[in-house]
Motif scaffolding. Structure first.
Motif, mmCIF file in Angstrom:
data_model
loop_
_atom_site.group_PDB
_atom_site.id
_atom_site.type_symbol
_atom_site.label_atom_id
_atom_site.label_comp_id
_atom_site.label_asym_id
_atom_site.label_seq_id
_atom_site.Cartn_x
_atom_site.Cartn_y
_atom_site.Cartn_z
ATOM 1 N N GLU A 28 -26.770 -25.273 11.606
ATOM 2 C CA GLU A 28 -27.885 -25.949 12.301
ATOM 3 C C GLU A 28 -28.326 -27.230 11.623
ATOM 4 O OE1 GLU A 28 -31.699 -23.870 10.146
ATOM 5 O OE2 GLU A 28 -31.235 -23.336 12.214
ATOM 6 N N PHE A 29 -27.945 -27.427 10.387
ATOM 7 C CA PHE A 29 -28.361 -28.604 9.631
ATOM 8 C C PHE A 29 -27.356 -29.723 9.883
ATOM 9 C CE2 PHE A 29 -29.337 -30.211 5.048
ATOM 10 C CZ PHE A 29 -30.057 -31.263 5.589
ATOM 11 N N SER A 30 -27.776 -30.776 10.543
ATOM 12 C CA SER A 30 -26.877 -31.872 10.887
ATOM 13 C C SER A 30 -27.534 -33.208 10.590
ATOM 14 C CB SER A 30 -26.500 -31.804 12.368
ATOM 15 O OG SER A 30 -27.638 -32.092 13.165
ATOM 16 N N ARG A 31 -26.779 -34.276 10.786
ATOM 17 C CA ARG A 31 -27.356 -35.610 10.613
ATOM 18 C C ARG A 31 -28.551 -35.790 11.544
ATOM 19 N NH1 ARG A 31 -23.783 -39.049 7.854
ATOM 20 N NH2 ARG A 31 -25.045 -40.810 8.531
ATOM 21 N N LYS A 32 -28.453 -35.205 12.728
ATOM 22 C CA LYS A 32 -29.523 -35.298 13.714
ATOM 23 C C LYS A 32 -30.818 -34.671 13.204
ATOM 24 C CE LYS A 32 -31.154 -35.711 18.016
ATOM 25 N NZ LYS A 32 -31.465 -37.009 18.630
ATOM 26 N N THR A 33 -30.707 -33.722 12.274
ATOM 27 C CA THR A 33 -31.890 -33.030 11.753
ATOM 28 C C THR A 33 -32.874 -34.004 11.115
ATOM 29 O OG1 THR A 33 -30.549 -31.060 11.334
ATOM 30 C CG2 THR A 33 -32.694 -31.152 10.266
ATOM 31 N N TYR A 34 -32.365 -35.003 10.417
ATOM 32 C CA TYR A 34 -33.243 -35.975 9.754
ATOM 33 C C TYR A 34 -34.073 -36.735 10.786
ATOM 34 C CZ TYR A 34 -30.804 -35.117 5.384
ATOM 35 O OH TYR A 34 -30.299 -34.514 4.255
ATOM 36 N N ALA A 107 -44.208 -24.860 9.769
ATOM 37 C CA ALA A 107 -43.691 -23.924 10.780
ATOM 38 C C ALA A 107 -43.593 -24.630 12.129
ATOM 39 C CB ALA A 107 -44.595 -22.701 10.880
ATOM 40 N N LYS A 108 -44.643 -25.371 12.487
ATOM 41 C CA LYS A 108 -44.644 -26.127 13.733
ATOM 42 C C LYS A 108 -43.583 -27.223 13.692
ATOM 43 C CE LYS A 108 -46.136 -27.759 17.695
ATOM 44 N NZ LYS A 108 -45.862 -27.041 18.972
ATOM 45 N N LEU A 109 -43.501 -27.898 12.555
ATOM 46 C CA LEU A 109 -42.534 -28.982 12.416
ATOM 47 C C LEU A 109 -41.100 -28.461 12.556
ATOM 48 C CD1 LEU A 109 -41.867 -31.908 11.899
ATOM 49 C CD2 LEU A 109 -42.149 -31.494 9.439
ATOM 50 N N SER A 110 -40.831 -27.285 12.003
ATOM 51 C CA SER A 110 -39.484 -26.718 12.104
ATOM 52 C C SER A 110 -39.139 -26.380 13.551
ATOM 53 C CB SER A 110 -39.360 -25.472 11.219
ATOM 54 O OG SER A 110 -40.181 -24.422 11.695
ATOM 55 N N GLN A 111 -40.132 -25.961 14.330
ATOM 56 C CA GLN A 111 -39.898 -25.686 15.754
ATOM 57 C C GLN A 111 -39.536 -26.971 16.490
ATOM 58 O OE1 GLN A 111 -43.418 -23.787 17.240
ATOM 59 N NE2 GLN A 111 -43.094 -21.896 16.093
ATOM 60 N N LEU A 112 -40.268 -28.034 16.192
ATOM 61 C CA LEU A 112 -40.006 -29.312 16.842
ATOM 62 C C LEU A 112 -38.647 -29.887 16.437
ATOM 63 C CD1 LEU A 112 -43.537 -30.933 16.420
ATOM 64 C CD2 LEU A 112 -42.526 -30.140 18.559
ATOM 65 N N ALA A 113 -38.280 -29.678 15.157
ATOM 66 C CA ALA A 113 -37.023 -30.217 14.643
ATOM 67 C C ALA A 113 -35.833 -29.312 14.941
ATOM 68 C CB ALA A 113 -37.130 -30.444 13.139
ATOM 69 N N LYS A 114 -36.126 -28.093 15.446
ATOM 70 C CA LYS A 114 -35.082 -27.132 15.811
ATOM 71 C C LYS A 114 -34.210 -26.765 14.621
ATOM 72 C CE LYS A 114 -34.980 -28.813 20.571
ATOM 73 N NZ LYS A 114 -34.158 -29.387 21.680
ATOM 74 N N THR A 116 -34.594 -24.416 10.491
ATOM 75 C CA THR A 116 -35.406 -23.469 9.744
ATOM 76 C C THR A 116 -36.500 -24.196 8.964
ATOM 77 O OG1 THR A 116 -34.054 -23.561 7.730
ATOM 78 C CG2 THR A 116 -33.390 -21.987 9.447
ATOM 79 N N LYS A 117 -37.482 -23.426 8.548
ATOM 80 C CA LYS A 117 -38.586 -23.995 7.781
ATOM 81 C C LYS A 117 -38.099 -24.546 6.449
ATOM 82 C CE LYS A 117 -43.274 -22.750 6.250
ATOM 83 N NZ LYS A 117 -44.262 -21.639 6.201
ATOM 84 N N ASP A 118 -37.149 -23.836 5.815
ATOM 85 C CA ASP A 118 -36.609 -24.303 4.535
ATOM 86 C C ASP A 118 -35.884 -25.634 4.689
ATOM 87 O OD1 ASP A 118 -37.607 -22.157 3.145
ATOM 88 O OD2 ASP A 118 -35.754 -20.985 3.218
ATOM 89 N N VAL A 119 -35.087 -25.760 5.746
ATOM 90 C CA VAL A 119 -34.380 -27.012 5.990
ATOM 91 C C VAL A 119 -35.375 -28.134 6.274
ATOM 92 C CG1 VAL A 119 -32.889 -28.233 7.631
ATOM 93 C CG2 VAL A 119 -32.219 -25.987 6.775
ATOM 94 N N THR A 120 -36.405 -27.822 7.045
ATOM 95 C CA THR A 120 -37.433 -28.817 7.364
ATOM 96 C C THR A 120 -38.100 -29.340 6.101
ATOM 97 O OG1 THR A 120 -37.888 -27.777 9.504
ATOM 98 C CG2 THR A 120 -39.586 -29.216 8.613
ATOM 99 N N LYS A 121 -38.458 -28.451 5.195
ATOM 100 C CA LYS A 121 -39.098 -28.861 3.943
ATOM 101 C C LYS A 121 -38.160 -29.719 3.102
ATOM 102 C CE LYS A 121 -42.514 -25.177 3.333
ATOM 103 N NZ LYS A 121 -42.986 -24.085 2.440
ATOM 104 N N THR A 122 -36.889 -29.336 3.090
ATOM 105 C CA THR A 122 -35.908 -30.098 2.315
ATOM 106 C C THR A 122 -35.761 -31.509 2.854
ATOM 107 O OG1 THR A 122 -34.652 -28.118 1.701
ATOM 108 C CG2 THR A 122 -33.482 -30.226 1.621
#
Length: 216
Positions: A28-34, A107-114, A116-122
């Protein structure tokens, strides 16, 4: 001048390799994630701003609102300023009481970014740290656009935030971005006339062109 799309691209390049490489990691972690994390962050700030609710961006900054006049204020984190040796000019300084602020809801940000919360924080940490690293070099300038909110601009010696409608909130000139630019960059303004950016775009076009059409 560094813009938000430059920060996003450099962080993605550091993880997935410049110009491509593995574009997806861990499913799930891709360039698009940023790009998604940044867009989600701006969405949260705008949503809270409609109700004049402040948000604390950990180790980076906070946006607050005056209780009476409801005017917004952008304040850089002292920890961020100290870590990267940056000076911030608090243009919206006021002693007026402020509305309550809450920490960024990851938690909200991870939902918007599609992701996990850990990936979002990273990703959030990498983006904000990269902004600091760019500023730490006294030769760099930034024009970080929070679309619909304002612009963080300047260098390590004079960093300021301009809310939309304030003089200084509009970044000058426009141009096309390379194909590798993230979605958040499309249709946005470029900060100032940057000859290097133009050269990089021309080089990118040349790299993408068929061998028979490349110059010399």
């Amino acid at each position: 001048m560094y813009r938000v799309e430059d920060i996003i691209t450099e962080c993605a390049d550091a993880t997935f390799g410049e110009g491509g490489g593995a574009n997806v990691r861990d499913g799930e972690f891709s360039r698009k994630t940023y790009d998604n994390v940044w867009n989600g962050l701006v969405h949260i700030l705008r949503s809270n701003g409609k109700n004049h609710r402040g948000v604390v961006l950990p180790h980076f900054a906070r946006i607050t609102y005056q209780k009476v006049l409801k005017k917004p204020k952008f304040i850089m984190s002292q920890q961020f300023l100290k870590t990267y040796g940056v000076k911030f000019n608090e243009r919206q300084a006021s002693r007026s009481p402020e509305t309550a602020t809450k920490d960024l809801n990851f938690a909200k940000l991870s939902q918007l970014a599609k992701c996990t919360k850990d990936v979002t924080k990273t990703v959030y940490r990498e983006l904000t740290q990269r902004i600091g690293e760019v500023l730490k070099d006294g030769g760099n300038q930034v024009g970080i656009t929070f679309k619909g909110i304002g612009v963080l601009r300047g260098d390590k010696f004079r960093l300021q935030f301009f809310f939309e409608g304030e003089k200084g909130s509009r970044l000058r000139s426009s141009a096309s971005f390379t194909k590798r630019a993230p979605d958040s960059a499309k249709g946005m303004m470029l900060a100032g006339s940057n000859r290097l950016v133009g050269n990089q775009q021309e080089q990118q076009v040349q790299r993408n062109a068929p061998p028979s059409s490349r110059r010399g």
